[in-house]
Write a protein that holds these residues in place. Structure first.
Motif, PDB file in Angstrom:
ATOM      1  N   ARG A 249      74.743  68.148  88.491  1.00 25.13           N
ATOM      2  CA  ARG A 249      74.904  68.557  89.782  1.00 25.13           C
ATOM      3  C   ARG A 249      73.505  68.695  90.700  1.00 25.13           C
ATOM      4  O   ARG A 249      73.742  68.483  91.881  1.00 25.13           O
TER       5      ARG A 249
ATOM      6  N   ARG B  60      83.899  70.171  77.463  1.00 26.07           N
ATOM      7  CA  ARG B  60      84.339  69.006  77.892  1.00 26.07           C
ATOM      8  C   ARG B  60      83.501  68.063  76.895  1.00 26.07           C
ATOM      9  O   ARG B  60      82.340  68.352  76.404  1.00 26.07           O
TER      10      ARG B  60
ATOM     11  N   GLN C 284      77.388  80.603  79.555  1.00 29.01           N
ATOM     12  CA  GLN C 284      76.064  80.319  79.066  1.00 29.01           C
ATOM     13  C   GLN C 284      75.826  80.130  77.599  1.00 29.01           C
ATOM     14  O   GLN C 284      76.034  81.130  77.006  1.00 29.01           O
ATOM     15  N   SER C 285      75.671  78.970  77.459  1.00 33.75           N
ATOM     16  CA  SER C 285      75.321  78.516  76.177  1.00 33.75           C
ATOM     17  C   SER C 285      74.408  79.674  75.429  1.00 33.75           C
ATOM     18  O   SER C 285      74.562  79.899  74.256  1.00 33.75           O
TER      19      SER C 285
ATOM     20  N   VAL D 222      70.638  68.213  85.295  1.00 38.71           N
ATOM     21  CA  VAL D 222      72.080  68.006  85.180  1.00 38.71           C
ATOM     22  C   VAL D 222      72.605  67.150  86.546  1.00 38.71           C
ATOM     23  O   VAL D 222      71.986  67.210  87.538  1.00 38.71           O
TER      24      VAL D 222
ATOM     25  N   ARG E 244      75.525  71.759  72.107  1.00 38.58           N
ATOM     26  CA  ARG E 244      74.711  72.880  71.388  1.00 38.58           C
ATOM     27  C   ARG E 244      75.590  73.811  70.666  1.00 38.58           C
ATOM     28  O   ARG E 244      75.276  74.327  69.419  1.00 38.58           O
TER      29      ARG E 244
ATOM     30  N   LEU F 202      80.298  76.644  85.090  1.00 39.17           N
ATOM     31  CA  LEU F 202      79.748  75.681  84.130  1.00 39.17           C
ATOM     32  C   LEU F 202      80.158  75.683  82.942  1.00 39.17           C
ATOM     33  O   LEU F 202      80.721  76.750  82.647  1.00 39.17           O
ATOM     34  N   LEU F 203      80.253  74.669  82.327  1.00 38.78           N
ATOM     35  CA  LEU F 203      80.294  74.579  80.939  1.00 38.78           C
ATOM     36  C   LEU F 203      79.518  74.639  80.004  1.00 38.78           C
ATOM     37  O   LEU F 203      78.378  73.965  80.261  1.00 38.78           O
ATOM     38  N   PRO F 204      79.581  75.251  78.658  1.00 35.24           N
ATOM     39  CA  PRO F 204      80.957  75.750  78.125  1.00 35.24           C
ATOM     40  C   PRO F 204      81.054  77.364  78.435  1.00 35.24           C
ATOM     41  O   PRO F 204      80.251  77.924  79.150  1.00 35.24           O
TER      42      PRO F 204
ATOM     43  N   HIS G  90      66.930  70.463  80.925  1.00 33.54           N
ATOM     44  CA  HIS G  90      68.108  70.379  81.318  1.00 33.54           C
ATOM     45  C   HIS G  90      68.552  70.958  82.806  1.00 33.54           C
ATOM     46  O   HIS G  90      69.443  70.303  83.348  1.00 33.54           O
TER      47      HIS G  90
ATOM     48  N   ASN H 162      79.244  67.391  77.574  1.00 31.74           N
ATOM     49  CA  ASN H 162      78.875  68.681  78.047  1.00 31.74           C
ATOM     50  C   ASN H 162      77.843  69.216  77.283  1.00 31.74           C
ATOM     51  O   ASN H 162      77.942  69.717  75.997  1.00 31.74           O
ATOM     52  N   SER H 163      76.377  68.651  77.627  1.00 35.70           N
ATOM     53  CA  SER H 163      75.377  69.052  76.234  1.00 35.70           C
ATOM     54  C   SER H 163      75.286  70.261  76.003  1.00 35.70           C
ATOM     55  O   SER H 163      74.882  70.727  74.914  1.00 35.70           O
ATOM     56  N   ALA H 164      75.342  71.249  76.949  1.00 38.39           N
ATOM     57  CA  ALA H 164      75.223  72.918  76.633  1.00 38.39           C
ATOM     58  C   ALA H 164      76.301  73.135  75.655  1.00 38.39           C
ATOM     59  O   ALA H 164      76.072  73.944  74.610  1.00 38.39           O
TER      60      ALA H 164
HETATM   61  N1  LIG Z   1      72.559  77.009  81.514  1.00 31.77           N
HETATM   62  C1  LIG Z   1      74.162  76.632  81.286  1.00 31.77           C
HETATM   63  C2  LIG Z   1      74.107  74.962  81.881  1.00 31.77           C
HETATM   64  C3  LIG Z   1      75.625  74.730  81.681  1.00 31.77           C
HETATM   65  C4  LIG Z   1      75.781  73.418  82.701  1.00 31.77           C
HETATM   66  O1  LIG Z   1      74.803  72.901  83.392  1.00 31.77           O
HETATM   67  N2  LIG Z   1      76.669  72.638  82.057  1.00 31.77           N
HETATM   68  C5  LIG Z   1      77.043  71.499  82.510  1.00 31.77           C
HETATM   69  C6  LIG Z   1      77.416  70.337  81.980  1.00 31.77           C
HETATM   70  S1  LIG Z   1      76.156  69.882  80.775  1.00 31.77           S
HETATM   71  C7  LIG Z   1      78.192  71.601  83.757  1.00 31.77           C
HETATM   72  O2  LIG Z   1      78.935  72.552  83.545  1.00 31.77           O
HETATM   73  N3  LIG Z   1      78.304  70.895  84.819  1.00 31.77           N
HETATM   74  C8  LIG Z   1      79.343  71.140  85.735  1.00 31.77           C
HETATM   75  C9  LIG Z   1      80.427  70.245  85.367  1.00 31.77           C
HETATM   76  O3  LIG Z   1      80.364  69.420  84.495  1.00 31.77           O
HETATM   77  O4  LIG Z   1      81.523  70.373  85.871  1.00 31.77           O
HETATM   78  C10 LIG Z   1      74.408  76.610  79.813  1.00 31.77           C
HETATM   79  O5  LIG Z   1      73.401  76.577  79.026  1.00 31.77           O
HETATM   80  O6  LIG Z   1      75.453  76.739  79.316  1.00 31.77           O
END
Ligand SMILES: N[C@@H](CCC(=O)N[C@@H](CS)C(=O)NCC(=O)O)C(=O)O
Length: 214
Positions: free
Chosen positions: A106, A6, A60-61, A104, A14, A47-49, A100, A9-11
């Motif tokens: 949530r 999205r 998981q990134s 985040v 990366r 979770l994204l991405p 992070h 979506n900072s992960a």
């Molecule tokens: N540890 C996860 C963190 C992923 C995460 O928290 N992503 C956030 C956005 S940065 C997310 O998906 N939040 C729920 C949403 O946006 O619906 C990773 O590194 O991929």
């Protein structure tokens, strides 16, 4: 390979930077283009991405970055020296796990909506974890045996691609970054690079052009 992400979506940012640094073509899929419930079915973590590799969904990134580094080893995102490699991974893990994950959306929403924290408490929570985190990162760069233009070398890599999205995020959350001159210097070198510029939220196809950043 399809990256489900999205714009904000900072992960995911990366991963976009990593793919760009390695010059790997990928198909960007905005989660908003999927059917309701489809993403949760693909990735039960929600979770994204997520990376879709021919039907294998990788969440998981950190796992996605490891996959990219293993399957496209050149150019490496990690320094050649094993000690520096480990330091770069430790730097990145601090951002992903200790900053992070605690700040985040949530988590902020749970604090505010379910646990009754007011604006002031949520702000204090953010400043606490971001402040501790950035201070440790700044100190880490100050203690490097040989200072380098990027976090751990002459080229941006694993540590930098975690740092830059986290800094933009912190700014959006109102965190003052002026006490961290070494981090800011790395950011100034990364931000003009194509790999970083084209990974920013504003450059993603699903960026809401009329509304701007939330
Ligand atoms: N540890 C996860 C963190 C992923 C995460 O928290 N992503 C956030 C956005 S940065 C997310 O998906 N939040 C729920 C949403 O946006 O619906 C990773 O590194 O991929």
């Amino acid at each position: 390979m399809r990256l489900i992400s999205r714009w904000q979506n900072s992960a995911g940012e990366r991963v976009r930077i990593a793919l760009n640094l390695k010059g790997i073509p990928y198909h960007y899929v905005s989660v908003s283009s999927l059917e309701p419930g489809e993403y949760r079915r693909l990735n039960p973590q929600g979770l994204l991405p997520a990376l879709d590799i021919g039907g294998h969904i990788v969440p998981q990134s950190s796992a996605i970055l490891a996959y990219i580094e293993e399957t496209y080893p050149i150019p490496s995102l990690l320094p050649e020296d094993p000690g520096l490699r480990a330091q770069a991974r430790g730097f990145a893990a601090h951002i992903a796990s200790e900053m992070h994950a605690l700040t985040v959306q949530r988590v902020r929403h749970l604090l505010r909506d379910d646990l009754g924290g007011g604006e002031a408490e949520v702000k204090r929570w953010l400043q606490h974890w971001l402040g501790l985190g950035f201070a440790a990162l700044e100190q880490t760069l100050a203690q490097r045996q040989s200072p380098s233009p990027f976090c751990f070398g002459d080229r941006p890599g694993w540590a930098d691609l975690h740092l830059i999205p986290q800094m933009s995020n912190a700014r959006r959350l109102g965190h003052d970054l002026s006490p961290y001159p070494l981090l800011l210097a790395v950011e100034q070198r990364c931000v003009p690079l194509d790999a970083f510029r084209s990974a920013t939220p504003e450059m993603q196809p699903d960026f809401p052009k009329t509304e701007g950043l939330a």
